[in-house]
Motif scaffolding. Structure first.
Motif, PDB file in Angstrom:
ATOM      1  N   ALA A  55       1.184 -20.480  30.808  1.00 19.41           N
ATOM      2  CA  ALA A  55       1.420 -21.498  29.787  1.00 19.41           C
ATOM      3  C   ALA A  55       2.736 -21.199  29.085  1.00 19.41           C
ATOM      4  CB  ALA A  55       0.272 -21.527  28.780  1.00 19.41           C
ATOM      5  N   ALA A  56       3.624 -22.207  29.043  1.00 18.11           N
ATOM      6  CA  ALA A  56       4.885 -22.088  28.314  1.00 18.11           C
ATOM      7  C   ALA A  56       4.634 -22.462  26.863  1.00 18.11           C
ATOM      8  CB  ALA A  56       5.948 -22.991  28.939  1.00 18.11           C
ATOM      9  N   THR A  57       4.652 -21.474  25.982  1.00 20.27           N
ATOM     10  CA  THR A  57       4.302 -21.662  24.582  1.00 20.27           C
ATOM     11  C   THR A  57       5.449 -21.224  23.681  1.00 20.27           C
ATOM     12  OG1 THR A  57       3.348 -19.458  24.279  1.00 20.27           O
ATOM     13  CG2 THR A  57       1.917 -21.147  25.210  1.00 20.27           C
ATOM     14  N   THR A  58       5.225 -21.370  22.388  1.00 22.93           N
ATOM     15  CA  THR A  58       6.207 -20.912  21.413  1.00 22.93           C
ATOM     16  C   THR A  58       6.384 -19.404  21.478  1.00 22.93           C
ATOM     17  OG1 THR A  58       5.446 -22.722  20.004  1.00 22.93           O
ATOM     18  CG2 THR A  58       6.866 -21.092  18.986  1.00 22.93           C
ATOM     19  N   GLU A  59       5.341 -18.663  21.812  1.00 19.42           N
ATOM     20  CA  GLU A  59       5.398 -17.210  21.888  1.00 19.42           C
ATOM     21  C   GLU A  59       6.072 -16.712  23.166  1.00 19.42           C
ATOM     22  OE1 GLU A  59       4.811 -15.708  18.981  1.00 19.42           O
ATOM     23  OE2 GLU A  59       2.931 -14.674  19.394  1.00 19.42           O
ATOM     24  N   GLY A  60       6.280 -17.583  24.135  1.00 16.02           N
ATOM     25  CA  GLY A  60       6.784 -17.183  25.442  1.00 16.02           C
ATOM     26  C   GLY A  60       5.870 -17.735  26.521  1.00 16.02           C
ATOM     27  N   VAL A  61       5.976 -17.189  27.713  1.00 16.81           N
ATOM     28  CA  VAL A  61       5.136 -17.619  28.826  1.00 16.81           C
ATOM     29  C   VAL A  61       3.938 -16.676  28.895  1.00 16.81           C
ATOM     30  CG1 VAL A  61       5.005 -18.031  31.301  1.00 16.81           C
ATOM     31  CG2 VAL A  61       7.116 -18.530  30.062  1.00 16.81           C
ATOM     32  N   LEU A  62       2.769 -17.202  28.548  1.00 16.90           N
ATOM     33  CA  LEU A  62       1.540 -16.415  28.570  1.00 16.90           C
ATOM     34  C   LEU A  62       0.896 -16.534  29.941  1.00 16.90           C
ATOM     35  CD1 LEU A  62       0.031 -17.497  25.131  1.00 16.90           C
ATOM     36  CD2 LEU A  62       1.391 -15.473  25.613  1.00 16.90           C
ATOM     37  N   VAL A  63       0.514 -15.404  30.526  1.00 16.25           N
ATOM     38  CA  VAL A  63      -0.126 -15.368  31.832  1.00 16.25           C
ATOM     39  C   VAL A  63      -1.552 -14.867  31.651  1.00 16.25           C
ATOM     40  CG1 VAL A  63      -0.051 -14.439  34.178  1.00 16.25           C
ATOM     41  CG2 VAL A  63       2.080 -14.944  32.971  1.00 16.25           C
ATOM     42  N   TYR A  64      -2.518 -15.664  32.090  1.00 14.35           N
ATOM     43  CA  TYR A  64      -3.926 -15.299  32.059  1.00 14.35           C
ATOM     44  C   TYR A  64      -4.414 -15.106  33.487  1.00 14.35           C
ATOM     45  CZ  TYR A  64      -4.031 -16.796  27.161  1.00 14.35           C
ATOM     46  OH  TYR A  64      -3.795 -16.923  25.808  1.00 14.35           O
ATOM     47  N   SER A  65      -5.279 -14.116  33.693  1.00 18.06           N
ATOM     48  CA  SER A  65      -5.719 -13.795  35.047  1.00 18.06           C
ATOM     49  C   SER A  65      -7.175 -13.379  35.029  1.00 18.06           C
ATOM     50  CB  SER A  65      -4.855 -12.671  35.631  1.00 18.06           C
ATOM     51  OG  SER A  65      -5.323 -12.291  36.910  1.00 18.06           O
ATOM     52  N   ILE A  66      -7.833 -13.487  36.184  1.00 19.29           N
ATOM     53  CA  ILE A  66      -9.212 -13.004  36.349  1.00 19.29           C
ATOM     54  C   ILE A  66      -9.274 -11.873  37.351  1.00 19.29           C
ATOM     55  CG2 ILE A  66     -10.266 -15.225  35.764  1.00 19.29           C
ATOM     56  CD1 ILE A  66     -10.584 -15.793  38.703  1.00 19.29           C
ATOM     57  N   ASP A  67      -8.123 -11.348  37.773  1.00 19.20           N
ATOM     58  CA  ASP A  67      -8.109 -10.313  38.804  1.00 19.20           C
ATOM     59  C   ASP A  67      -8.662  -8.993  38.298  1.00 19.20           C
ATOM     60  OD1 ASP A  67      -7.069 -11.940  40.755  1.00 19.20           O
ATOM     61  OD2 ASP A  67      -4.998 -11.520  40.204  1.00 19.20           O
ATOM     62  N   GLU A  68      -8.535  -8.706  37.008  1.00 23.48           N
ATOM     63  CA  GLU A  68      -8.963  -7.424  36.480  1.00 23.48           C
ATOM     64  C   GLU A  68     -10.268  -7.512  35.697  1.00 23.48           C
ATOM     65  OE1 GLU A  68      -5.836  -5.785  34.210  1.00 23.48           O
ATOM     66  OE2 GLU A  68      -4.456  -5.620  35.908  1.00 23.48           O
ATOM     67  N   SER A  69     -10.969  -8.600  35.825  1.00 24.30           N
ATOM     68  CA  SER A  69     -12.242  -8.745  35.114  1.00 24.30           C
ATOM     69  C   SER A  69     -13.386  -8.801  36.121  1.00 24.30           C
ATOM     70  CB  SER A  69     -12.237 -10.027  34.269  1.00 24.30           C
ATOM     71  OG  SER A  69     -12.033 -11.156  35.088  1.00 24.30           O
ATOM     72  N   PHE A  70     -14.512  -8.229  35.758  1.00 24.85           N
ATOM     73  CA  PHE A  70     -15.672  -8.172  36.648  1.00 24.85           C
ATOM     74  C   PHE A  70     -16.769  -9.084  36.104  1.00 24.85           C
ATOM     75  CE2 PHE A  70     -19.863  -6.342  37.548  1.00 24.85           C
ATOM     76  CZ  PHE A  70     -19.868  -6.441  38.922  1.00 24.85           C
ATOM     77  N   ILE A  71     -17.255  -9.934  36.967  1.00 30.36           N
ATOM     78  CA  ILE A  71     -18.359 -10.835  36.611  1.00 30.36           C
ATOM     79  C   ILE A  71     -19.432 -10.705  37.687  1.00 30.36           C
ATOM     80  CG2 ILE A  71     -19.027 -13.204  36.086  1.00 30.36           C
ATOM     81  CD1 ILE A  71     -16.111 -13.824  35.609  1.00 30.36           C
ATOM     82  N   PHE A  72     -20.661 -10.419  37.275  1.00 30.38           N
ATOM     83  CA  PHE A  72     -21.779 -10.368  38.222  1.00 30.38           C
ATOM     84  C   PHE A  72     -22.276 -11.789  38.432  1.00 30.38           C
ATOM     85  CE2 PHE A  72     -26.379  -9.875  39.104  1.00 30.38           C
ATOM     86  CZ  PHE A  72     -26.259  -9.234  40.329  1.00 30.38           C
ATOM     87  N   ASP A  73     -21.971 -12.333  39.607  1.00 30.60           N
ATOM     88  CA  ASP A  73     -22.295 -13.730  39.900  1.00 30.60           C
ATOM     89  C   ASP A  73     -22.898 -13.809  41.298  1.00 30.60           C
ATOM     90  OD1 ASP A  73     -22.531 -16.434  39.840  1.00 30.60           O
ATOM     91  OD2 ASP A  73     -20.430 -16.841  40.285  1.00 30.60           O
TER      92      ASP A  73
END
Length: 891
Positions: free
Chosen positions: A730-748
């Motif tokens: 997301a290109a925001t006022t704070e800069g380009v924020l990058v969100y990811s799910i690669d480092e999160s674990f979900i039991f599904d």
């Protein structure tokens, strides 16, 4: 859906001070966050921790484990760097201008206002009152600007704006008896830095002091004689009547001073060994030297004790490196024309780090070889647009500073900057081959960039100058389209020839949205004339279909399969259309979801305000199941397309230094003249704050506009999901924020019953039933067990096991293989798995490509990266490989 903050791009440095820890880790503040750059691995990471406002000062413990940050609201965070967690919090009463850990890591010195407070450094354990105040020095008349510990953590130097430097004895055990500090006088401007010098040959004993002032002078002090008043302030010995001329080290000319020092060392050695070797010692001015950079002011400095070197930075962008104590200039260079905000050595002393807050620039320079180790610069203004490459490895950003930057997502580094545009960059598009990037600008050009040779190889223009605000290219890459802001037309060019093919007219407002369908090549355009039009670009026909809305249409996007169209309108609604039948499928009402905080100049509350309650950017996920939406708000909304429900809201920042973050104004800050924050009563120097002219230059405040104290407004201008579906930016006022799910674990689990357990999987492996074990692990959907079962299969059995895997588990298996390609050394084995899956399930994968598209994109990304790494390795060892091959032929 469990996206988490991963990194911040586009704003390497925004102010404060930077530090280098563990010799290669550069830590710098980025707004209200902290960025850590590994200078050896060329990788940057932004901690998922936010302060309440912009961070102004930070300090790191000598072992690099703890980080202490202080923001503009005097709130401090004590952070565990390896674990990325906040251990303790504290708020200081006055603004903090300097802070530093003691060399033994036991104490922290904080200069808050004109007080110097000594705290015991907290540890790993949880405590109610973690910061224990053990001592306070209130001897300074005005604010303290510089601190420096002695190597043995027994003494502290403090420089102040009252033109003096004080030497304090930090004896935390003896709190009753307070010794008066020794004063270093004779300065003509405020103190920027003060440092202890040591004798390396004599067990790093302190033998000199350097004081650096804002007017560009450095004073060298050394031992004088013992004071007879037992530690009280004595007269300065050896200060000449003319301060600008260097003092003489031997006043008597016969070695009397040296003799007295030897007598002192012999007679009072017990005093030195009993934690008081500097108590009662007078200091004399050895020499005073000027840096000769007038009228520029000195703004940053640092000292390296082992090398006895000083680095200084000035307001004109010049920095100097000097060898002490002889004051020999080693380097005097210019970084830019703007003020150097911070300058610091690394531990070894071979690297220098410089920061320029106004340019968003961060440099690391090796002074011996005169080469750059790091050179990063963010966008001068907020980012307008961004685009992912097809393999999700690259991210391009464009901003109002007329520049296009291309970043490597994995490292967070910008590796190329294109600056040929002469006006703001408004739209970006990556071609399918990843080797070409398109950019549209308000300067009336659309440029094509070659990412192999880093050049502008084609420029698309119009007969008369136009302002382009949207951009699209078809799947083949043969047709380029751009929408205009002023003439309301869509221009069509040929990519091969650069010739203008057609001009599509019909809109009656700016064309802010363009996108090609992936199935039939139909072009969709959105305009402020309340319509979305579909165009047959290849047939040269007028609009094929027109979708009318009740409000201005802000943007339009196609679902990846081309069977659905989403458009956002000014009333905060998202409309979903069937582009084939021309019917409205459903509508999402998002005014309440996107509503953010109120501005400082608003006369209404955030709930009653009508501004900003609409989506200006939309993006479908790779499989089309959900859509991301952002606008002039602090929130990014994620909606489920099929059920039209809000899944999650991402708050892009909690930074109170930005406008539009707070939902309610504090009634305590309200006066008869309006909010207290809007009353400009700041009497500080323009050198320390941002004056009105600088605010207008930065684009934060316009002449004649309502005062905002120069605070930028929080907003999201562009949102894009990676083709792999594993991250979004997301290109925001704070800069380009990058969100990811690669480092999160979900039991599904996908198909769970009472028999599917880790014990059953281990039992199947022990019985050599690799096929059954792999299917059970896929049903349990636990990543570690899936990988364990994959490696349990022998290479000869891979075809048989791959053919027995049901198709419903194919997506999870492909995701596991792509993850193994990123980190596993067994490349041939994993490629064998991928090859057999494509052979056996090729038809099923092709028929259901929409559902498997994110997993297949992840696999493509991993394969592309490995191919590039192998190609680089082989090309750099070409002659060695030839030699080895020739030896094998001879044998």
């Amino acid at each position: 859906m469990n996206y988490r903050f991963q990194n911040l791009l586009g704003a390497p440095f925004r102010g404060g001070n930077a530090v280098i820890t563990q010799n290669t880790q550069l830590i710098s503040p980025v707004g209200n966050r902290v960025s850590i750059t590994d200078l050896l691995k060329s990788k940057t990471l932004t901690l998922p921790i936010q302060s309440s406002s912009n961070i102004c000062r930070l300090a790191v413990s000598p072992n690099g484990t703890f980080l202490l940050t202080v923001d503009d609201n005097n709130r401090s965070l004590f952070i565990n760097i390896p674990r990325h967690v906040v251990l303790h919090r504290i708020k200081f009463k006055y603004p903090v201008y300097a802070l530093q850990f003691s060399p033994d890591s036991h104490l922290i010195a904080v200069a808050t206002g004109k007080l110097i407070q000594i705290y015991r450094a907290p540890g790993f354990k949880k405590e109610v009152f973690a910061f224990e105040l053990v001592k306070t020095f209130a001897d300074c008349d005005v604010k303290v600007t510089a601190l420096n510990w002695s190597p043995d953590s027994m003494y502290l130097l403090a420089g102040s704006k009252d033109l003096t430097v004080r030497l304090f004895s930090v004896d935390v055990e003896n709190t009753k008896h307070k010794k008066k500090p020794f004063l270093f006088l004779g300065h003509r401007d405020s103190i920027v830095g003060c440092f202890f010098g040591v004798d390396v040959k004599n067990n790093n004993r302190v033998n000199k002091v350097y004081t650096i002032t804002r007017d560009g002078f450095i004073s060298s002090w050394r031992y004088g004689e013992i004071s007879s008043n037992d530690g009280n302030v004595g007269e300065i010995v050896g200060v000449n009547s003319e301060p600008d001329s260097p003092g003489t080290p031997d006043r008597d000319g016969d070695g009397t001073l040296v003799k007295r020092r030897k007598e002192f060392d012999g007679k009072d050695s017990n005093l030195r060994e009993n934690k008081g070797y500097l108590d009662g010692v007078k200091w004399e001015l050895l020499r005073k030297d000027g840096f000769n950079q007038l009228p520029a002011k000195l703004t940053a400095c640092d000292y390296h004790r082992e090398l006895d070197m000083v680095v200084v930075g000035f307001t004109n962008g010049v920095f100097g490196l000097y060898q002490m104590p002889d004051f020999v200039c080693l380097h005097l260079l210019s970084i830019s024309r703007e003020r150097i905000t911070t300058a610091v050595f690394n531990e070894v002393g071979n690297w220098l780090a410089f920061g320029c807050a106004k340019l968003g620039q961060l440099l690391v320079w090796e002074w011996r070889s005169e080469s750059y180790v790091l050179k990063q610069q963010g966008h001068y203004f907020d980012g307008n647009c961004l685009a992912y490459s097809a393999d999700s490895q690259l991210l391009a950003t464009g901003a109002d500073d007329n520049k296009v930057k291309v970043w490597t997502v994995s490292s967070g580094f910008c590796f190329v900057t294109f600056s040929e545009h002469t006006n703001a960059v408004t739209a970006l598009h990556f071609m399918a081959n990843n080797h070409c990037l398109l950019s549209a600008s308000l300067d009336g050009t659309v440029r094509a960039w070659d990412l192999f040779r880093y050049r502008n190889f084609r420029t698309f223009t119009t007969p008369s100058s136009r302002q382009f605000v949207s951009l699209a290219a078809d799947q083949s890459g043969e047709v380029i389209c751009a929408g205009t802001l002023d003439s309301f037309e869509i221009f069509v060019w040929s990519m091969k020839t650069g010739r203008l093919l057609d001009v599509l007219s019909g809109h009656e407002g700016p064309v802010h949205g363009l996108m090609f369908s992936n199935i039939n090549g139909v072009l969709a355009s959105s305009s402020w004339d309340k319509t979305v039009r579909l165009w047959d670009v290849y047939g040269g026909k007028a609009a094929v279909e027109t979708f009318s809305h009740t409000h201005d249409v802000l943007t339009v996007v196609y679902r990846p399969d081309g069977k659905q169209l989403a458009s956002s309108t000014l009333d905060g609604q998202i409309h979903f259309w069937d582009p084939i039948d021309g019917l409205l499928m459903y509508t999402i009402e998002g005014r309440r979801d996107i509503a953010g905080g109120r501005l400082m100049t608003d006369r209404r509350s955030a709930a009653n305000s009508s501004s900003g309650k609409c989506f200006t950017t939309l993006c479908y996920s790779a499989d089309g199941s959900y859509i991301l939406a952002g606008g002039s708000s602090k929130f990014i909304c994620m909606y489920d397309v099929a059920d039209q429900v809000l899944l999650r809201r991402f708050q892009i920042t909690h930074n109170l230094s930005l406008d539009g973050v707070l939902d309610f104004l504090n009634s305590k800050n309200m006066t008869q003249a309006g909010p207290l924050d809007l009353i400009d009563d700041d009497n500080s120097d323009a050198e320390e704050g941002v004056d009105k002219q600088s605010r207008r230059t930065l684009g934060y405040e316009l002449p004649g506009a309502m005062p905002n104290r120069g605070r930028p407004i929080v907003r999201t201008k562009c949102v894009r999901i990676a083709p792999t579906g594993r991250s979004f930016a997301a290109a925001t006022t704070e800069g380009v924020l990058v969100y990811s799910i690669d480092e999160s674990f979900i039991f599904d689990p996908s198909d769970l019953d009472i028999d599917v357990t880790p014990e059953a999987i281990d039992a199947a492996l022990n019985e050599d039933q690799q096929n059954r074990a792999l299917i059970l692990s896929l049903r349990l959907n636990e990543d570690s067990l899936i990988k364990k079962c994959i490696f349990a299969v022998s290479p000869l059995d891979v075809p048989a096991v791959a053919s027995s895997i049901p198709y419903r588990y194919m997506q999870r298996l492909i995701e596991a293989l792509s993850d193994l390609l990123e980190s596993c050394p067994h490349l041939e084995f994993i490629l064998r798995w991928c090859q057999e899956l494509c052979k056996v399930h090729g038809n099923s994968i092709q028929q259901n490509s929409r559902n498997l598209l994110p997993a297949l994109k992840s696999l493509q990304k991993a394969l592309t990266r490995i191919h590039q790494d192998l190609a680089d390795t082989c090309s750099s060892n070409e002659y060695m490989l030839r030699y080895l091959c020739s030896l094998g032929t001879k044998k």
